[in-house]
Design an enzyme around this catalytic site. Structure first.
Site, short mmCIF file in Angstrom:
data_model
loop_
_atom_site.label_atom_id
_atom_site.label_comp_id
_atom_site.label_asym_id
_atom_site.label_seq_id
_atom_site.Cartn_x
_atom_site.Cartn_y
_atom_site.Cartn_z
N THR A 136 8.45 -2.05 -7.33
CA THR A 136 7.13 -1.42 -7.46
C THR A 136 6.85 -1.02 -8.91
O THR A 136 7.78 -0.76 -9.68
CB THR A 136 7.07 -0.16 -6.56
OG1 THR A 136 5.90 0.57 -6.88
CG2 THR A 136 8.28 0.74 -6.77
N ASP A 137 5.57 -0.93 -9.24
CA ASP A 137 5.19 -0.46 -10.59
C ASP A 137 5.59 1.00 -10.81
O ASP A 137 5.68 1.46 -11.95
CB ASP A 137 3.68 -0.65 -10.83
CG ASP A 137 2.77 0.09 -9.86
OD1 ASP A 137 3.28 0.75 -8.92
OD2 ASP A 137 1.54 0.02 -10.04
N GLU A 138 5.84 1.74 -9.70
CA GLU A 138 6.14 3.17 -9.86
C GLU A 138 7.44 3.42 -10.62
O GLU A 138 7.68 4.53 -11.09
CB GLU A 138 6.21 3.86 -8.48
CG GLU A 138 4.89 3.75 -7.75
CD GLU A 138 4.70 4.78 -6.66
OE1 GLU A 138 5.43 5.78 -6.61
OE2 GLU A 138 3.77 4.58 -5.85
N TYR A 161 11.21 8.73 -4.38
CA TYR A 161 10.94 7.34 -3.97
C TYR A 161 11.10 6.39 -5.16
O TYR A 161 11.86 5.42 -5.10
CB TYR A 161 9.52 7.21 -3.40
CG TYR A 161 9.02 5.78 -3.35
CD1 TYR A 161 9.59 4.85 -2.49
CD2 TYR A 161 7.99 5.34 -4.21
CE1 TYR A 161 9.15 3.52 -2.47
CE2 TYR A 161 7.56 4.03 -4.19
CZ TYR A 161 8.14 3.11 -3.32
OH TYR A 161 7.71 1.80 -3.31
N LYS A 165 13.86 3.40 -5.99
CA LYS A 165 13.51 2.00 -6.24
C LYS A 165 14.04 1.55 -7.61
O LYS A 165 14.53 0.43 -7.76
CB LYS A 165 11.99 1.80 -6.16
CG LYS A 165 11.37 2.00 -4.79
CD LYS A 165 11.81 0.98 -3.75
CE LYS A 165 11.24 -0.39 -3.99
NZ LYS A 165 11.60 -1.33 -2.88
P1 NAD Z 1 6.38 -0.06 4.88
O1 NAD Z 1 6.84 1.35 4.86
O2 NAD Z 1 5.06 -0.40 5.49
O3 NAD Z 1 7.46 -0.97 5.61
C1 NAD Z 1 8.83 -0.82 5.42
C2 NAD Z 1 9.55 -1.58 6.53
O4 NAD Z 1 10.97 -1.47 6.29
C3 NAD Z 1 9.30 -1.02 7.93
O5 NAD Z 1 9.07 -2.07 8.85
C4 NAD Z 1 10.60 -0.28 8.27
O6 NAD Z 1 10.88 -0.24 9.66
C5 NAD Z 1 11.61 -1.11 7.50
N1 NAD Z 1 12.83 -0.34 7.16
C6 NAD Z 1 12.89 0.88 6.59
N2 NAD Z 1 14.16 1.26 6.44
C7 NAD Z 1 14.93 0.23 6.91
C8 NAD Z 1 16.33 0.01 7.03
N3 NAD Z 1 17.21 0.96 6.63
N4 NAD Z 1 16.77 -1.13 7.56
C9 NAD Z 1 15.90 -2.08 7.99
N5 NAD Z 1 14.55 -1.93 7.91
C10 NAD Z 1 14.08 -0.79 7.37
O7 NAD Z 1 6.44 -0.54 3.36
P2 NAD Z 1 5.51 -1.58 2.58
O8 NAD Z 1 4.35 -0.86 2.04
O9 NAD Z 1 5.34 -2.78 3.40
O10 NAD Z 1 6.47 -1.91 1.34
C11 NAD Z 1 7.39 -2.99 1.40
C12 NAD Z 1 8.15 -3.05 0.08
O11 NAD Z 1 7.23 -3.27 -0.99
C13 NAD Z 1 8.90 -1.78 -0.25
O12 NAD Z 1 10.14 -2.12 -0.81
C14 NAD Z 1 8.03 -1.08 -1.28
O13 NAD Z 1 8.79 -0.30 -2.16
C15 NAD Z 1 7.39 -2.27 -1.98
N6 NAD Z 1 6.05 -2.03 -2.57
C16 NAD Z 1 5.04 -1.52 -1.80
C17 NAD Z 1 3.77 -1.39 -2.36
C18 NAD Z 1 2.61 -0.84 -1.56
O14 NAD Z 1 1.53 -0.64 -2.12
N7 NAD Z 1 2.74 -0.63 -0.25
C19 NAD Z 1 3.54 -1.75 -3.69
C20 NAD Z 1 4.61 -2.27 -4.44
C21 NAD Z 1 5.85 -2.41 -3.86
O1 TDX Z 2 -3.85 11.93 1.48
C1 TDX Z 2 -3.73 11.47 0.34
N1 TDX Z 2 -4.52 11.92 -0.68
C2 TDX Z 2 -4.42 11.48 -1.96
O2 TDX Z 2 -5.15 11.93 -2.85
C3 TDX Z 2 -2.77 10.42 0.03
C4 TDX Z 2 -1.88 9.88 1.12
C5 TDX Z 2 -2.70 9.99 -1.26
N2 TDX Z 2 -3.48 10.49 -2.24
C6 TDX Z 2 -3.36 9.95 -3.60
C7 TDX Z 2 -1.96 9.90 -4.16
C8 TDX Z 2 -2.00 8.68 -5.04
O3 TDX Z 2 -2.51 9.02 -6.33
O4 TDX Z 2 -3.80 8.60 -3.53
C9 TDX Z 2 -3.01 7.75 -4.37
C10 TDX Z 2 -2.36 6.69 -3.50
O5 TDX Z 2 -1.41 7.32 -2.68
P1 TDX Z 2 -0.47 6.51 -1.67
O6 TDX Z 2 -1.32 5.67 -0.78
O7 TDX Z 2 0.50 7.46 -1.06
O8 TDX Z 2 0.24 5.47 -2.66
P2 TDX Z 2 1.16 5.68 -3.96
O9 TDX Z 2 1.78 7.02 -3.98
O10 TDX Z 2 0.33 5.28 -5.16
O11 TDX Z 2 2.30 4.58 -3.69
C11 TDX Z 2 1.97 3.30 -3.12
O12 TDX Z 2 1.94 2.30 -4.10
C12 TDX Z 2 3.15 1.92 -4.72
C13 TDX Z 2 2.98 2.91 -2.04
O13 TDX Z 2 3.04 3.93 -1.06
C14 TDX Z 2 4.35 2.66 -2.64
O14 TDX Z 2 5.25 2.20 -1.63
C15 TDX Z 2 4.21 1.60 -3.70
O15 TDX Z 2 5.45 1.41 -4.36
#
Ligand code: NAD
Ligand code: TDX
Length: 352
Positions: A136-138, A161, A165
């Protein structure tokens, strides 16, 4: 026929990626390993129940024997690790779960893949094998008003988190540096699209609008995120799997920065005009800021564009409407995901 071990395939991006893979080519075999945490939904992929090229295994990525059995049974070509604890707010409450899955789970996958792919304890690996870490970019921390994250930006994570990562990324890198293991790391910006758990901002806003519930905005709402449609993330990962240079990191992003408040208001206004005129900005509630809240993310994706020819296809203005409409058409999914019904079903019916 290539065999993919996809971890976390029942989550948001993993399930979109498995659908993307099968839509692009039939000649793939997918083993989806997911332990169905609160964020994993077996039903996201129920359409593949009778697909002979798809297998679901309920297991924890940190479970040595479960992962070893999968490697013994299948000839895995690509291991794509999506499995993670992914919500920043939860990591502030319970960091340990994040370390267990994101760091120890990743290390377990690397160890077992290395053991199975390495030839005779050498620096040589079986042809065509690769481990891809979905990061992730985070991990880069927070930007000021100017500039973007490049692959050379120093890691500076702030939340448990993002620290977990970043730790995982460093372990993956160490397996390349020490063992010459074939790896890539991708670092993507915030994704949006179908099947995202409604604790994350965009589905939370849509869900709360539909239920006439207040929408919490952390701090002043001026934090900036760089949004990418999930299918564009999937196409980038697919390119990295096939063509990414071993050992390299690739940033992925949509060049689409917006403040949280601007994004939330645009969703509310769309719903007001097109769905329910009783939904309006009065639902917005400014609440205490997230601890350690990163101010701005912005990805420089020029490397993956230049080296692998990737570019995002979905404009934010179209993708966000498509996304809102998906949640409107799938209110059952939203309701049932909240009470965990799909997870309970899977516990009863799915073998591990
Ligand atoms: P998510 O939380 O929706 O899904 C995570 C999945 O992993 C779930 O199905 C969960 O059951 C499974 N899981 C969790 N712990 C586990 C374990 N110990 N063993 C097996 N399975 C397990 O997450 P997402 O948003 O789909 O993110 C997927 C990946 O992409 C993550 O690694 C996250 O860091 C990365 N990522 C997410 C975003 C975003 O915006 N959502 C952006 C950049 C990177
Ligand atoms: O209720 C809320 N109110 C609010 O202001 C929530 C849930 C979030 N926020 C803000 C926090 C962040 O600045 O909105 C922005 C987005 O929040 P999230 O949806 O929780 O995402 P973020 O924390 O940016 O992280 C997401 O992007 C990078 C994913 O959850 C991560 O898994 C990924 O790595």
């Amino acid at each position: 026929m290539k065999t993919y071990l996809i971890t976390g395939g029942c989550g948001f991006i993993g399930s979109n990626f498995i659908k993307y893979l099968f839509s692009k080519q039939e000649n793939v075999f997918v083993i989806n390993v997911d332990n169905l945490t609160y964020a994993g939904n077996y039903s996201n992929l129920q359409e593949f129940d009778n697909n002979k090229n798809y297998v679901f295994v309920r297991a924890d990525i940190a479970d040595k024997s479960a992962i070893e059995v999968i490697f013994e049974k299948y000839n895995i070509d690509f291991l794509v690790n999506f499995a993670a604890e992914s919500h920043v707010d939860r990591s502030i409450v319970d960091p340990e779960t994040f370390i267990k899955t994101n760091v120890l789970g990743t290390t377990n996958l690397l160890n077992i893949a290395k053991k199975n792919w390495m030839i005779n304890n050498s620096d040589q690996y079986l042809e065509g094998k690769k481990y891809i870490q979905i990061s992730t970019d985070e991990v880069y921390g927070s930007l000021g008003k100017e500039g973007l994250f490049t692959e050379n930006t120093p890691l500076d994570p702030h939340s448990p988190y993002s620290a977990s990562k970043a730790s995982a990324d460093l372990i993956v890198k160490s397996f390349y540096d020490t063992f010459k293991m074939p790896i890539n790391i991708t670092r993507c910006s915030n994704n949006y699209g179908p099947y995202q758990f409604p604790e994350k901002l965009i589905p939370l806003v849509i869900s709360n609008c539909l239920n006439h519930e207040n929408i919490p905005i952390y701090g002043d709402g001026m934090n900036i995120r760089d949004w990418l449609f999930v299918e564009d993330h999937c196409s980038a990962i697919d390119l990295v799997i096939d063509n990414g240079k071993l050992g390299e990191v690739y940033n992925i992003g949509g060049n689409n920065e917006t403040t949280n408040i601007e994004m939330v208001k645009s969703i509310i206004n769309y719903i007001n005009k097109n769905v329910d005129e009783n939904v309006d900005e009065n639902l917005i509630r400014y609440v205490s800021d997230r601890k350690g809240h990163d101010r701005r993310y912005g990805i420089d994706a020029s490397k993956i564009k230049a080296d692998l020819g990737w570019s995002p296809l979905t404009q934010y203005s179209k993708g966000i409407i498509q996304t809102i409409n998906w949640y409107l058409d799938n209110t059952d999914w939203l309701d049932e995901i909240k009470n965990g019904k799909y997870r309970k079903l899977a516990e009863k019916e799915v073998c591990s």
